[in-house]
Write a protein that holds these residues in place. Structure first.
Motif, PDB file in Angstrom:
ATOM      1  N   ASP A  33      10.461  -6.097  -5.420  1.00  0.00           N
ATOM      2  CA  ASP A  33       8.906  -6.232  -5.294  1.00  0.00           C
ATOM      3  C   ASP A  33       8.184  -5.522  -6.248  1.00  0.00           C
ATOM      4  O   ASP A  33       6.984  -5.605  -6.076  1.00  0.00           O
ATOM      5  CB  ASP A  33       8.669  -5.348  -3.761  1.00  0.00           C
ATOM      6  CG  ASP A  33       9.231  -6.002  -2.486  1.00  0.00           C
ATOM      7  OD1 ASP A  33       9.525  -7.343  -2.730  1.00  0.00           O
ATOM      8  OD2 ASP A  33       9.582  -5.490  -1.410  1.00  0.00           O
ATOM      9  N   LEU A  34       8.799  -4.531  -6.989  1.00  0.00           N
ATOM     10  CA  LEU A  34       7.788  -4.155  -8.209  1.00  0.00           C
ATOM     11  C   LEU A  34       7.809  -4.882  -9.381  1.00  0.00           C
ATOM     12  O   LEU A  34       7.046  -4.809 -10.211  1.00  0.00           O
ATOM     13  CB  LEU A  34       8.583  -2.755  -8.443  1.00  0.00           C
ATOM     14  CG  LEU A  34       8.353  -1.465  -7.600  1.00  0.00           C
ATOM     15  CD1 LEU A  34       8.937  -0.141  -8.340  1.00  0.00           C
ATOM     16  CD2 LEU A  34       6.965  -1.163  -7.427  1.00  0.00           C
ATOM     17  N   ARG A  66      13.577   8.388 -14.219  1.00  0.00           N
ATOM     18  CA  ARG A  66      12.428   7.694 -14.042  1.00  0.00           C
ATOM     19  C   ARG A  66      12.315   7.010 -15.472  1.00  0.00           C
ATOM     20  O   ARG A  66      11.871   5.810 -15.367  1.00  0.00           O
ATOM     21  CB  ARG A  66      10.991   8.557 -13.524  1.00  0.00           C
ATOM     22  CG  ARG A  66      11.273   9.155 -12.178  1.00  0.00           C
ATOM     23  CD  ARG A  66       9.987   9.943 -11.869  1.00  0.00           C
ATOM     24  NE  ARG A  66      10.161  10.518 -10.731  1.00  0.00           N
ATOM     25  CZ  ARG A  66      10.345  12.059 -10.736  1.00  0.00           C
ATOM     26  NH1 ARG A  66      10.236  12.541 -11.923  1.00  0.00           N
ATOM     27  NH2 ARG A  66      10.311  12.582  -9.658  1.00  0.00           N
ATOM     28  N   ARG A  70      12.352   3.007 -16.168  1.00  0.00           N
ATOM     29  CA  ARG A  70      11.136   2.059 -16.909  1.00  0.00           C
ATOM     30  C   ARG A  70      11.927   1.164 -17.938  1.00  0.00           C
ATOM     31  O   ARG A  70      11.382   0.091 -18.172  1.00  0.00           O
ATOM     32  CB  ARG A  70      10.112   3.124 -17.293  1.00  0.00           C
ATOM     33  CG  ARG A  70       9.238   3.833 -16.291  1.00  0.00           C
ATOM     34  CD  ARG A  70       8.208   4.562 -16.916  1.00  0.00           C
ATOM     35  NE  ARG A  70       7.753   5.224 -15.719  1.00  0.00           N
ATOM     36  CZ  ARG A  70       7.751   6.511 -15.359  1.00  0.00           C
ATOM     37  NH1 ARG A  70       8.427   7.325 -16.136  1.00  0.00           N
ATOM     38  NH2 ARG A  70       7.037   7.237 -14.285  1.00  0.00           N
ATOM     39  N   LYS A  75       9.354  -2.099 -17.286  1.00  0.00           N
ATOM     40  CA  LYS A  75       8.221  -1.653 -16.669  1.00  0.00           C
ATOM     41  C   LYS A  75       7.716  -0.642 -17.019  1.00  0.00           C
ATOM     42  O   LYS A  75       7.764   0.404 -16.210  1.00  0.00           O
ATOM     43  CB  LYS A  75       8.458  -2.034 -15.041  1.00  0.00           C
ATOM     44  CG  LYS A  75       8.872  -3.474 -14.802  1.00  0.00           C
ATOM     45  CD  LYS A  75       7.468  -4.389 -14.627  1.00  0.00           C
ATOM     46  CE  LYS A  75       7.854  -5.624 -14.044  1.00  0.00           C
ATOM     47  NZ  LYS A  75       6.568  -6.691 -13.884  1.00  0.00           N
ATOM     48  N   LEU A  78       5.342   1.487 -14.659  1.00  0.00           N
ATOM     49  CA  LEU A  78       5.762   2.275 -13.003  1.00  0.00           C
ATOM     50  C   LEU A  78       5.300   3.714 -13.108  1.00  0.00           C
ATOM     51  O   LEU A  78       5.668   4.275 -14.245  1.00  0.00           O
ATOM     52  CB  LEU A  78       6.984   1.958 -12.932  1.00  0.00           C
ATOM     53  CG  LEU A  78       7.695   0.560 -12.736  1.00  0.00           C
ATOM     54  CD1 LEU A  78       9.125   0.473 -12.536  1.00  0.00           C
ATOM     55  CD2 LEU A  78       7.000  -0.093 -11.678  1.00  0.00           C
ATOM     56  N   THR A  79       4.806   4.156 -11.930  1.00  0.00           N
ATOM     57  CA  THR A  79       4.316   5.529 -11.862  1.00  0.00           C
ATOM     58  C   THR A  79       5.602   6.281 -11.197  1.00  0.00           C
ATOM     59  O   THR A  79       6.680   5.627 -10.526  1.00  0.00           O
ATOM     60  CB  THR A  79       3.103   5.815 -10.786  1.00  0.00           C
ATOM     61  OG1 THR A  79       3.499   5.448  -9.760  1.00  0.00           O
ATOM     62  CG2 THR A  79       1.976   4.908 -11.233  1.00  0.00           C
ATOM     63  N   LYS A  81       5.695   8.030  -8.577  1.00  0.00           N
ATOM     64  CA  LYS A  81       5.713   7.832  -7.010  1.00  0.00           C
ATOM     65  C   LYS A  81       6.383   6.390  -6.688  1.00  0.00           C
ATOM     66  O   LYS A  81       7.240   6.228  -5.845  1.00  0.00           O
ATOM     67  CB  LYS A  81       4.195   7.736  -6.543  1.00  0.00           C
ATOM     68  CG  LYS A  81       4.253   7.898  -4.839  1.00  0.00           C
ATOM     69  CD  LYS A  81       2.912   8.045  -4.355  1.00  0.00           C
ATOM     70  CE  LYS A  81       2.945   8.105  -3.109  1.00  0.00           C
ATOM     71  NZ  LYS A  81       3.593   6.904  -2.139  1.00  0.00           N
ATOM     72  N   GLN A  82       5.922   5.332  -7.602  1.00  0.00           N
ATOM     73  CA  GLN A  82       6.519   4.091  -7.373  1.00  0.00           C
ATOM     74  C   GLN A  82       8.025   4.056  -7.552  1.00  0.00           C
ATOM     75  O   GLN A  82       8.810   3.709  -6.711  1.00  0.00           O
ATOM     76  CB  GLN A  82       5.892   3.226  -8.394  1.00  0.00           C
ATOM     77  CG  GLN A  82       4.705   2.554  -7.907  1.00  0.00           C
ATOM     78  CD  GLN A  82       3.895   1.462  -9.062  1.00  0.00           C
ATOM     79  OE1 GLN A  82       3.915   1.924 -10.189  1.00  0.00           O
ATOM     80  NE2 GLN A  82       3.521   0.449  -8.533  1.00  0.00           N
ATOM     81  N   ASP A  85       9.552   6.414  -4.459  1.00  0.00           N
ATOM     82  CA  ASP A  85       9.291   5.471  -3.149  1.00  0.00           C
ATOM     83  C   ASP A  85      10.461   4.388  -3.106  1.00  0.00           C
ATOM     84  O   ASP A  85      10.981   4.323  -2.287  1.00  0.00           O
ATOM     85  CB  ASP A  85       7.872   5.006  -2.974  1.00  0.00           C
ATOM     86  CG  ASP A  85       6.944   6.089  -2.705  1.00  0.00           C
ATOM     87  OD1 ASP A  85       7.452   7.369  -2.593  1.00  0.00           O
ATOM     88  OD2 ASP A  85       5.668   5.863  -2.692  1.00  0.00           O
ATOM     89  N   THR A  86      10.567   3.702  -4.268  1.00  0.00           N
ATOM     90  CA  THR A  86      11.617   2.697  -4.277  1.00  0.00           C
ATOM     91  C   THR A  86      12.960   3.332  -4.360  1.00  0.00           C
ATOM     92  O   THR A  86      14.020   2.703  -3.654  1.00  0.00           O
ATOM     93  CB  THR A  86      11.538   1.837  -5.755  1.00  0.00           C
ATOM     94  OG1 THR A  86      10.054   1.354  -5.816  1.00  0.00           O
ATOM     95  CG2 THR A  86      12.569   0.757  -5.746  1.00  0.00           C
ATOM     96  N   SER A  89      13.995   4.117  -0.782  1.00  0.00           N
ATOM     97  CA  SER A  89      13.798   3.462   0.247  1.00  0.00           C
ATOM     98  C   SER A  89      15.190   3.081   1.027  1.00  0.00           C
ATOM     99  O   SER A  89      15.159   2.613   2.176  1.00  0.00           O
ATOM    100  CB  SER A  89      13.134   1.951  -0.110  1.00  0.00           C
ATOM    101  OG  SER A  89      13.883   1.223  -1.091  1.00  0.00           O
TER     102      SER A  89
END
Length: 211
Positions: A33-34, A66, A70, A75, A78-79, A81-82, A85-86, A89
C-alpha cells in the motif's frame, strides 16, 4: 502431541502466533500500500533480507532499520511513522484467555519466553499490554524472558537455545519448546528438546485444555 508428556517440567514459549496473534500478510499488504512492489523479495515468514535478522539480534538500531527499508524499497521519502506503522501492522493482539492460561501454567511448570523480536515491535507490544491489560510487559507470566534483540541471538541458531538451557539449568528431556516456525523447531529437536508446532487453528488453550 495429543497431550503434554508427564515428564515435562519446563516450557519455552515462542510469542508470535503462540501467545500473541500476528499476521504476516497484513504487513505484506501494508508495504504494498506504500507503493513497495518488491515485498516478497525481502520479507516473508519463512525467510527474509538480512536487515530483519540484524534488527532482531540488535545489530542495528531502529534508525538503521528504517534507513534499510528505504534503501531496499527504493522509497527514500518514507517517514519514520509510515515505516513503523507498516512494520507494526502484523501485530494483532493476545487472544482472550491466553494470559490466564500462562498464570495457571506458571504454577505447574517453569515457563520461559523465547522470541525473535525487535525494538519497534517490543515498544508497540509493551504499549498494547499496558493499554489493554494494565501490564508492564510480559514479566509477570514467565520465570525469564529472552528477547532476541536484547540477548544478541535469534532462533533458529543453536546458541540461543543453549543459553536458555544453561542459564536456567534445564534438562533437555524435561523441556518442551512451542513455536509456529518449523525451522526453529528443527534446531531444538536436533538438540534433544521436546517440540510442538503450533499451526492455525491450533492454539495453546486447546493444547493445555486439561490443565
Amino acid at each position: 502431541m495429543e497431550k503434554i508428556d508427564k515428564n515435562i517440567k519446563n516450557i519455552i514459549f515462542d510469542y508470535g502466533n503462540v501467545i500473541f496473534t500476528i499476521d504476516f500478510k497484513k504487513t505484506k499488504k501494508a508495504f504494498e500500500d506504500l507503493g513497495i512492489n518488491n515485498v516478497e523479495t525481502f520479507f516473508s515468514h519463512k525467510g527474509h533480507n538480512s536487515l530483519f535478522d540484524d534488527f532482531e539480534t540488535g545489530s542495528i538500531s531502529s534508525e538503521e532499520f528504517r534507513a534499510g527499508i528505504r534503501k531496499i524499497s527504493g522509497k527514500n521519502e518514507l517517514t519514520d511513522k509510515q515505516i513503523d506503522d507498516t512494520w507494526n501492522s502484523l501485530l494483532i493482539g493476545v487472544p482472550k484467555g491466553n494470559h490466564e492460561l500462562l498464570l495457571k501454567l506458571k504454577d505447574k511448570y517453569r515457563i520461559f519466553l523465547l522470541s525473535n523480536i525487535n525494538e519497534i515491535h517490543l515498544k508497540y507490544i509493551n504499549n498494547y499490554l499496558k493499554t489493554e491489560f494494565g501490564l508492564d510487559g510480559n514479566d509477570g507470566f514467565f520465570e525469564k524472558i529472552y528477547y532476541s534483540h536484547l540477548v544478541g541471538k535469534r532462533k533458529p541458531n543453536k546458541e540461543i537455545f543453549e543459553q536458555v538451557l544453561q542459564e536456567n539449568n534445564l534438562k533437555k528431556e524435561e523441556t518442551l519448546f512451542i513455536d509456529d516456525s518449523p525451522q526453529h523447531l528443527k534446531t531444538a529437536t536436533d538438540m534433544g528438546i521436546n517440540t510442538y508446532l503450533m499451526t492455525y487453528p491450533d492454539h495453546i488453550q486447546k493444547l493445555f485444555k486439561d490443565i
